[in-house]
Structures are given as C-alpha cells and as structure tokens.
Scaffold this active site. Structure first.
Site, PDB file in Angstrom:
ATOM      1  N   TYR A  66      35.594 -19.141  17.129  1.00 25.95           N
ATOM      2  CA  TYR A  66      34.477 -19.665  17.094  1.00 25.95           C
ATOM      3  C   TYR A  66      34.810 -21.047  16.796  1.00 25.95           C
ATOM      4  O   TYR A  66      34.954 -21.164  15.490  1.00 25.95           O
ATOM      5  CB  TYR A  66      33.417 -18.904  16.170  1.00 25.95           C
ATOM      6  CG  TYR A  66      33.016 -17.533  16.288  1.00 25.95           C
ATOM      7  CD1 TYR A  66      33.430 -16.978  17.532  1.00 25.95           C
ATOM      8  CD2 TYR A  66      32.447 -16.667  15.397  1.00 25.95           C
ATOM      9  CE1 TYR A  66      33.215 -15.679  18.071  1.00 25.95           C
ATOM     10  CE2 TYR A  66      32.234 -15.208  15.830  1.00 25.95           C
ATOM     11  CZ  TYR A  66      32.530 -14.937  17.025  1.00 25.95           C
ATOM     12  OH  TYR A  66      32.205 -13.359  17.204  1.00 25.95           O
ATOM     13  N   LEU A 213      19.892  -9.694  18.916  1.00 28.80           N
ATOM     14  CA  LEU A 213      18.494 -10.122  19.194  1.00 28.80           C
ATOM     15  C   LEU A 213      18.638 -10.483  20.848  1.00 28.80           C
ATOM     16  O   LEU A 213      17.747 -11.281  21.528  1.00 28.80           O
ATOM     17  CB  LEU A 213      18.077 -11.434  18.511  1.00 28.80           C
ATOM     18  CG  LEU A 213      17.949 -11.481  17.204  1.00 28.80           C
ATOM     19  CD1 LEU A 213      17.841 -12.875  16.505  1.00 28.80           C
ATOM     20  CD2 LEU A 213      16.558 -10.330  16.753  1.00 28.80           C
ATOM     21  N   GLY A 216      18.767 -14.019  21.521  1.00 29.62           N
ATOM     22  CA  GLY A 216      17.223 -14.603  21.030  1.00 29.62           C
ATOM     23  C   GLY A 216      16.138 -14.131  22.010  1.00 29.62           C
ATOM     24  O   GLY A 216      15.057 -14.473  21.667  1.00 29.62           O
TER      25      GLY A 216
HETATM   26  N1  LIG Z   1      32.407  -9.071  18.797  1.00 30.67           N
HETATM   27  C1  LIG Z   1      32.045  -9.717  19.768  1.00 30.67           C
HETATM   28  O1  LIG Z   1      32.640  -9.889  20.843  1.00 30.67           O
HETATM   29  C2  LIG Z   1      30.897 -11.026  19.769  1.00 30.67           C
HETATM   30  C3  LIG Z   1      30.357 -11.387  20.867  1.00 30.67           C
HETATM   31  C4  LIG Z   1      29.152 -12.201  20.629  1.00 30.67           C
HETATM   32  C5  LIG Z   1      28.953 -12.351  19.172  1.00 30.67           C
HETATM   33  N2  LIG Z   1      29.347 -11.936  18.300  1.00 30.67           N
HETATM   34  C6  LIG Z   1      28.935 -11.853  16.810  1.00 30.67           C
HETATM   35  O2  LIG Z   1      27.661 -11.459  16.679  1.00 30.67           O
HETATM   36  C7  LIG Z   1      26.913 -12.343  16.349  1.00 30.67           C
HETATM   37  C8  LIG Z   1      25.433 -12.236  16.784  1.00 30.67           C
HETATM   38  O3  LIG Z   1      25.264 -12.634  18.138  1.00 30.67           O
HETATM   39  P1  LIG Z   1      24.627 -13.897  18.671  1.00 30.67           P
HETATM   40  O4  LIG Z   1      24.490 -14.761  17.515  1.00 30.67           O
HETATM   41  O5  LIG Z   1      25.467 -14.140  19.766  1.00 30.67           O
HETATM   42  O6  LIG Z   1      23.255 -13.251  19.369  1.00 30.67           O
HETATM   43  P2  LIG Z   1      21.877 -12.949  18.585  1.00 30.67           P
HETATM   44  O7  LIG Z   1      21.926 -12.681  17.204  1.00 30.67           O
HETATM   45  O8  LIG Z   1      21.371 -11.848  19.497  1.00 30.67           O
HETATM   46  O9  LIG Z   1      21.033 -14.099  18.877  1.00 30.67           O
HETATM   47  C9  LIG Z   1      21.239 -15.370  18.585  1.00 30.67           C
HETATM   48  C10 LIG Z   1      20.292 -16.390  19.451  1.00 30.67           C
HETATM   49  O10 LIG Z   1      18.802 -16.113  19.242  1.00 30.67           O
HETATM   50  C11 LIG Z   1      18.630 -17.419  18.645  1.00 30.67           C
HETATM   51  N3  LIG Z   1      17.616 -16.822  17.256  1.00 30.67           N
HETATM   52  C12 LIG Z   1      18.086 -16.022  16.366  1.00 30.67           C
HETATM   53  N4  LIG Z   1      17.220 -15.971  15.237  1.00 30.67           N
HETATM   54  C13 LIG Z   1      15.980 -16.271  15.858  1.00 30.67           C
HETATM   55  C14 LIG Z   1      14.447 -16.272  15.503  1.00 30.67           C
HETATM   56  N5  LIG Z   1      14.214 -15.726  14.510  1.00 30.67           N
HETATM   57  N6  LIG Z   1      13.800 -16.640  16.559  1.00 30.67           N
HETATM   58  C15 LIG Z   1      14.117 -17.486  17.752  1.00 30.67           C
HETATM   59  N7  LIG Z   1      15.354 -17.234  18.206  1.00 30.67           N
HETATM   60  C16 LIG Z   1      16.172 -16.892  17.187  1.00 30.67           C
HETATM   61  C17 LIG Z   1      19.676 -18.336  17.948  1.00 30.67           C
HETATM   62  O11 LIG Z   1      19.164 -19.391  18.356  1.00 30.67           O
HETATM   63  P3  LIG Z   1      18.792 -20.513  16.959  1.00 30.67           P
HETATM   64  O12 LIG Z   1      20.332 -20.889  16.610  1.00 30.67           O
HETATM   65  O13 LIG Z   1      18.045 -21.643  17.602  1.00 30.67           O
HETATM   66  O14 LIG Z   1      18.197 -19.661  15.795  1.00 30.67           O
HETATM   67  C18 LIG Z   1      20.680 -17.911  18.871  1.00 30.67           C
HETATM   68  O15 LIG Z   1      20.764 -18.750  20.120  1.00 30.67           O
HETATM   69  C19 LIG Z   1      27.314 -13.850  16.529  1.00 30.67           C
HETATM   70  O16 LIG Z   1      27.011 -14.745  15.421  1.00 30.67           O
HETATM   71  C20 LIG Z   1      28.880 -13.303  16.149  1.00 30.67           C
HETATM   72  O17 LIG Z   1      29.165 -13.448  14.696  1.00 30.67           O
HETATM   73  C21 LIG Z   1      30.483 -10.839  18.229  1.00 30.67           C
END
Ligand SMILES: NC(=O)c1ccc[n+]([C@@H]2O[C@H](COP(=O)([O-])OP(=O)(O)OC[C@H]3O[C@@H](n4cnc5c(N)ncnc54)[C@H](OP(=O)(O)O)[C@@H]3O)[C@@H](O)[C@H]2O)c1
Length: 284
Positions: A66, A213, A216
């Site tokens: 990351y 999410l 998002g």
């Molecule tokens: N193992 C794997 O292969 C893998 C792959 C992807 C991710 N991950 C892990 O999983 C975690 C979660 O996944 P993710 O961060 O990609 O996706 P997510 O949690 O589903 O969504 C994050 C996105 O949603 C937005 N968001 C978050 N809270 C919000 C709210 N209350 N209202 C409106 N928008 C909101 C964020 O934008 P803002 O920044 O504007 O809030 C961001 O763009 C990652 O941080 C990472 O640690 C692992």
C-alpha cells in the site's frame, strides 16, 4: 458521539489468543490515488489513524504494497509507540510498479524481505498477523507457506493469515500450518465468498471482508441501503457494516477511509444491531 465505540462490535480472538474488537480499520485508503505514493492530505491521514485508536479500534489492516510502504510508514508515524492491545496486521505477496498496478510475487526471498521491511517500517519486533496477500500460482504453495513458517520460527511473525482463497486452498494450507484469518472480498452485494465465510465461521478462523462498503458504493447517495438506513435512523454505510457484523461472530470488517468524518460514521456502526427480519430483507 461515544468515544470508544468500537468495543460495542464485540470481540474476536485472532489465532485463539489475540483479542481484538471486531470492527477494525483498513489502511489502504490513506495512501495516494491508485494506492500509490503519498496521500493528498498527510495531516488528515495521520488524524484518521489517531482517531481510529481513540474510537477503540485495535485491529488495523495494512500491507507493504500500500503505497508501497506509505501506509505502514504513516501508521508508525501516527501511532508509535503503540498503545497496548493494538494489532497491526500486514501482508506480503505483491510487487508494485505504478498506480493500480499489482504483480503477485510469492517467492520465498520476496516474502522474507517484505516481512523484514514491514518490521522496520512499522517499528515492530514481531508482526502479530502476517497475511499472504495472494497465493502466487507461479510458486509452489508449500514454498510460500514454508517461508512464512520460517519467519514464524524466527519470532518475526506470530499468526499466519491468507487472502483471496478458496475453501480448498485453506484446507491445503491447514495441512502445513494453522490459519488464523482469511481476507476475501465480501459485502452485501458481493457474496461470492459465502462458502469461505461459512468454513471460517465453523473453524474459528477470523474472516476479514475487504471492500466491506463495495469501495464506497454502499455508502454513497443512491445506495441500495438508503431505505433500510432511513428506517433504522442510521446511514447506509452503517447498515452495510452492521449487516456484516451480524452475519458471523468471526466477521472482522476493516472499512477503509481517508476521512475522519467517514471513519467516525463507520465506527458508529458498532452500536447498530440489526434484527433477523431486517437481515432477511437486506439479503433479498
Ligand atoms: N486483501 C486484499 O486483497 C485487499 C484488497 C483491497 C482492500 N483490502 C483491505 O480492505 C480495506 C477495505 O477496503 P477498501 O478501503 O478498498 O474499500 P471499502 O472499505 O469498501 O470502501 C472504501 C471507500 O469508501 C469510501 N468510504 C468509506 N466510508 C465512507 C462513508 N462513511 N461514506 C462515504 N464513503 C465512504 C472511501 O472514501 P473516503 O476516503 O472518501 O472516505 C473509500 O473510497 C482496505 O483499506 C485494505 O486494508 C484488502
């Protein structure tokens, strides 16, 4: 809002002995666009990490890839020396060559140097949960797990986790080592890992759903959860997370955000309890 809200999500013992509050934080979004380079707002990224801990979050998920390295560096900058009980889970198994570019690399030498780099950046003596980001098909699985077992014998990592795996792959790995957690994509509108979730729940393996999410989409205006959220006097993001928490006692969601406001909104999902009929309605 209640400051330490995350404990209301309940607890889970990772690997049977490391207790965390189930609602965690994913630190992928505190880097630059395309999970590459520095964040647009360094001060806000630091504030997000510090607020996460204030909210009672004690499971932070990151990876050497990351940034690369940026997320781990910011975690140490914001939180070191770490409060007791904080579990920082990191991962290895990807090389990065630019924004949104990810190349699997499960060669034992790469996994070892990634782990040693993570230890240094995170200023840790031991990584409590070290996750193989992908099982690299180009490298025998037993060599990849063998590298992790060697790091474990040396005391550099404690528990081993997997990411994006099938039930068969988990069982294959379990012949070599206990599996503490599995991190697969899973959310209300993408339940392809339902069988993996079931297997993890039945076998005491923590299930860490990424994209909780749907990047998002479940949180934004026009979310399919808007109606249910209005009824529950909650936001769609909170309903999406409460649905996950209710789905399994081993569910450990790690919503990612670069904003303190969104972090606080998401953390408050810990106190939203959905009843069975709402669960059924959401799943229809
Ligand atoms: N193992 C794997 O292969 C893998 C792959 C992807 C991710 N991950 C892990 O999983 C975690 C979660 O996944 P993710 O961060 O990609 O996706 P997510 O949690 O589903 O969504 C994050 C996105 O949603 C937005 N968001 C978050 N809270 C919000 C709210 N209350 N209202 C409106 N928008 C909101 C964020 O934008 P803002 O920044 O504007 O809030 C961001 O763009 C990652 O941080 C990472 O640690 C692992």
């Amino acid at each position: 809002m209640t400051t330490t809200v995350a404990p209301l999500s309940g607890t889970f013992d990772i690997g049977g002995d490391l207790r965390v509050n189930r609602l965690g934080f994913g630190a992928m979004r505190i880097t630059g666009p395309g999970v590459w380079g520095e964040p647009r707002d360094h001060k806000e990224s630091i504030a997000v990490l510090r607020r996460a801990v204030e909210l009672g979050i004690n499971l932070i998920d990151t990876a050497d890839s990351y940034g690369p390295h940026v997320s781990e560096r910011l975690i140490a900058e914001a939180l070191y020396p770490y409060p007791s009980g904080l579990l920082i889970a990191t991962k290895a198994g990807f090389q990065r060559s630019g924004p949104d570019l990810w190349t699997e690399d499960g060669r034992p030498d790469h996994l070892r140097s990634a782990c040693e780099g993570s230890l240094e950046r995170l200023k840790l003596k031991r990584i409590d949960l070290f996750q193989l980001h992908r099982i690299d098909r180009k490298v025998p699985m037993k060599d990849q797990i063998g590298a992790l077992l060697e790091l474990q014998r040396e005391g550099k990592i404690k528990h081993i986790g997997l990411s994006e795996v099938t039930v068969k792959q988990i069982k294959d790995v379990q012949r070599l080592t206990p599996v503490a957690t599995v991190q697969n994509r899973y959310n209300l509108v993408d339940r392809r890992s339902e069988d993996v979730l079931r297997y993890c729940t039945e076998n005491g393996i923590g299930f860490i759903p990424w994209y909780p999410l749907a990047t998002g989409n479940l949180a934004r205006e026009g979310s399919p959860l808007a109606k249910a959220a209005a009824k529950l006097d909650a936001t769609p993001a909170q309903v999406a997370l409460a649905w996950l928490l209710k789905k399994s006692p081993g569910m450990l969601p790690i919503p990612g955000t670069s904003s303190v406001r969104h972090l606080e909104e998401n953390a408050a999902a810990a106190k939203l309890e959905l009843d069975n009929s709402t669960m059924r309605e959401l799943e229809e």
